[in-house]
Design an enzyme around this catalytic site. Structure first.
Site, PDB file in Angstrom:
ATOM      1  N   SER A  29     -61.630 -26.600  16.689  1.00 25.07           N
ATOM      2  CA  SER A  29     -60.557 -27.130  17.539  1.00 25.07           C
ATOM      3  C   SER A  29     -59.913 -26.075  18.427  1.00 25.07           C
ATOM      4  CB  SER A  29     -59.485 -27.786  16.676  1.00 25.07           C
ATOM      5  OG  SER A  29     -58.799 -26.817  15.928  1.00 25.07           O
ATOM      6  N   THR A 169     -55.230 -27.306  16.806  1.00 26.92           N
ATOM      7  CA  THR A 169     -54.701 -26.350  17.768  1.00 26.92           C
ATOM      8  C   THR A 169     -54.089 -25.279  16.913  1.00 26.92           C
ATOM      9  OG1 THR A 169     -54.108 -28.039  19.391  1.00 26.92           O
ATOM     10  CG2 THR A 169     -52.809 -26.046  19.488  1.00 26.92           C
ATOM     11  N   THR A 187     -55.982 -23.991  22.216  1.00 21.02           N
ATOM     12  CA  THR A 187     -56.710 -25.151  21.699  1.00 21.02           C
ATOM     13  C   THR A 187     -57.945 -25.460  22.552  1.00 21.02           C
ATOM     14  OG1 THR A 187     -56.415 -27.476  21.053  1.00 21.02           O
ATOM     15  CG2 THR A 187     -55.474 -26.842  23.136  1.00 21.02           C
ATOM     16  N   ARG A 197     -59.050 -33.424  31.444  1.00 23.80           N
ATOM     17  CA  ARG A 197     -57.856 -33.808  30.673  1.00 23.80           C
ATOM     18  C   ARG A 197     -57.139 -32.541  30.193  1.00 23.80           C
ATOM     19  NH1 ARG A 197     -55.963 -32.638  25.194  1.00 23.80           N
ATOM     20  NH2 ARG A 197     -54.627 -34.342  24.546  1.00 23.80           N
ATOM     21  N   ASP A 200     -51.053 -30.846  25.832  1.00 20.68           N
ATOM     22  CA  ASP A 200     -49.713 -30.255  25.855  1.00 20.68           C
ATOM     23  C   ASP A 200     -49.728 -28.736  25.715  1.00 20.68           C
ATOM     24  OD1 ASP A 200     -50.749 -30.687  23.240  1.00 20.68           O
ATOM     25  OD2 ASP A 200     -48.782 -30.266  22.391  1.00 20.68           O
ATOM     26  N   THR A 220     -48.736 -28.965  17.445  1.00 18.61           N
ATOM     27  CA  THR A 220     -50.145 -29.336  17.332  1.00 18.61           C
ATOM     28  C   THR A 220     -50.191 -30.851  17.132  1.00 18.61           C
ATOM     29  OG1 THR A 220     -50.205 -29.061  14.929  1.00 18.61           O
ATOM     30  CG2 THR A 220     -50.771 -27.144  16.238  1.00 18.61           C
ATOM     31  N   GLY A 221     -51.318 -31.434  17.454  1.00 20.32           N
ATOM     32  CA  GLY A 221     -51.437 -32.885  17.331  1.00 20.32           C
ATOM     33  C   GLY A 221     -51.536 -33.536  18.694  1.00 20.32           C
ATOM     34  N   GLY A 223     -51.385 -34.413  22.035  1.00 22.59           N
ATOM     35  CA  GLY A 223     -50.662 -33.788  23.136  1.00 22.59           C
ATOM     36  C   GLY A 223     -49.971 -34.764  24.058  1.00 22.59           C
TER      37      GLY A 223
HETATM   38  N1  ASP Z   1     -52.322 -30.717  21.021  1.00 21.28           N
HETATM   39  C1  ASP Z   1     -53.702 -30.622  21.357  1.00 21.28           C
HETATM   40  C2  ASP Z   1     -53.983 -31.408  22.590  1.00 21.28           C
HETATM   41  O1  ASP Z   1     -53.468 -32.509  22.735  1.00 21.28           O
HETATM   42  C3  ASP Z   1     -54.641 -31.086  20.326  1.00 21.28           C
HETATM   43  C4  ASP Z   1     -54.246 -30.962  18.903  1.00 21.28           C
HETATM   44  O2  ASP Z   1     -53.431 -30.152  18.534  1.00 21.28           O
HETATM   45  O3  ASP Z   1     -54.755 -31.681  18.071  1.00 21.28           O
HETATM   46  O4  ASP Z   1     -54.749 -30.945  23.400  1.00 21.28           O
END
Ligand code: ASP
Length: 326
Positions: A29, A169, A187, A197, A200, A220-221, A223
């Site tokens: 990731s 991330t 990330t 694309r 965040d 993280t997560g 975005g």
């Molecule tokens: N935050 C990251 C994104 O949306 C991905 C992630 O952390 O899972 O690109």
């Protein structure tokens, strides 16, 4: 921590820290080995902020460069800009001597092909998968043949990520004994994304924010949800107005819930986590959900790593909503 202990700069320390993830082919990731976009190209996002000088740098959608966090730092240090994207970011990195390389590992290529082959239309057709005349129509067997060195576990993982695009991330925040704060977020973004694309992570105020007077935050997560609440900036502002790091993160998560009018059915489709460090050394991590559940499995709330000088440890994130095992 070694850099901090030897008196180094907080930004050098966090960038060196995340470089370990960026160069790790096992981390799918972040950086090298990250899962690619829908065309099989690994596109990376990263941002940095340096508290003492109140500066920021970022790169978005950069390809072919193993250490996007270092490029983001150079954008901060060596240009009059804050953000470079796509081809321009790559050209800039090459000017500064970064080698351009193929970041798609065999493992990530296996997952990408498995994903392309999983996208059957309603008649079962898929131009990337064996045709209806093929004697062997089963994806697992085909992948096994084409990737003879892949283990069963890797093939199972590849088939799983076709249905559940993993996110991931790394955000790293640091403070030294002088109270100086810096942060970085890096990330490969969302697997199988549309080329171009941007998540965040490279957006100052969303994936990362540092204010030397207050503290720092990162995420993280998913975005897209973070961008809609300018998460890291919101959290730092919450701390400025008196919330502790945990309250500040949970309040920001409530804004995400509000954006869905509290609809748990939709909220259940994603995860998002925030991390905050206040100028007095207080810190927290907070997740939208108490844990995860998928295909009958369940896992506990996410944890985050803390190192206050002695050794690193994992701590539980606080959480806002309880996700029950399915
Ligand atoms: N935050 C990251 C994104 O949306 C991905 C992630 O952390 O899972 O690109």
């Amino acid at each position: 921590m070694q850099i901090l202990k030897s008196g180094g700069d907080t930004l050098d320390a966090v960038v060196a820290g995340v470089n370990l993830n960026e160069e790790d082919p096992e981390d799918t990731s972040v950086g090298y080995g990250g899962l690619p976009n829908e065309r099989g190209v690994v596109e990376l996002d990263a941002s940095v902020m340096h508290g003492p000088t109140r500066r920021a740098g970022s790169v978005a959608g950069i390809t072919g460069i193993r250490y996007p966090s270092r490029v983001a730092k150079l954008v901060m240090e060596q240009t009059d800009h804050i953000m470079l994207a796509g081809q321009g970011a790559l050209d800039f990195a090459k000017v500064w001597g970064f080698p351009e390389e193929n970041l798609l590992t065999e493992r990530a290529r296996l997952a990408w092909i498995a994903w392309m082959q999983s996208r059957r239309d309603r008649n079962g057709g898929n131009t990337w998968a064996p045709g209806i005349d093929a004697p062997d129509y089963e994806p697992r067997a085909g992948l096994r043949r084409q990737f003879p060195n892949a283990t069963e576990r890797e093939i199972a993982w590849a088939l799983d990520v076709t249905q559940n695009p993993p996110t991931g991330t790394i955000n790293c925040l640091a403070m030294n004994t002088k109270g100086e704060i810096s942060g970085v977020t890096t990330t490969s973004g969302l697997a199988w994304k549309i080329p171009g694309r941007i998540g965040d992570s490279p957006i100052i105020g969303a994936g990362l924010y540092v204010d030397q007077d207050v503290g720092a935050a990162g995420s993280t997560g998913r975005g897209e949800e973070n961008i809609r609440v300018a998460g890291a900036h919101t959290i730092v502002e919450n701390m400025r107005h008196g919330m502790d790091p945990k309250q500040a993160c949970l309040d920001c998560l409530k804004r995400i819930v509000r954006n869905f009018n509290g609809d748990h059915r939709k909220l259940n489709l994603f995860d998002i986590n925030f991390y905050a460090l206040r100028k007095d050394g207080a810190y927290a991590g907070a997740a939208l959900w108490s844990g995860g559940a998928r295909q009958g499995g369940y896992w506990a709330a996410p944890r985050f790593a803390v190192n206050d000088g002695d050794e690193s440890r994992l701590e539980d994130c606080a959480w806002l909503l309880e996700r029950k095992p399915q």
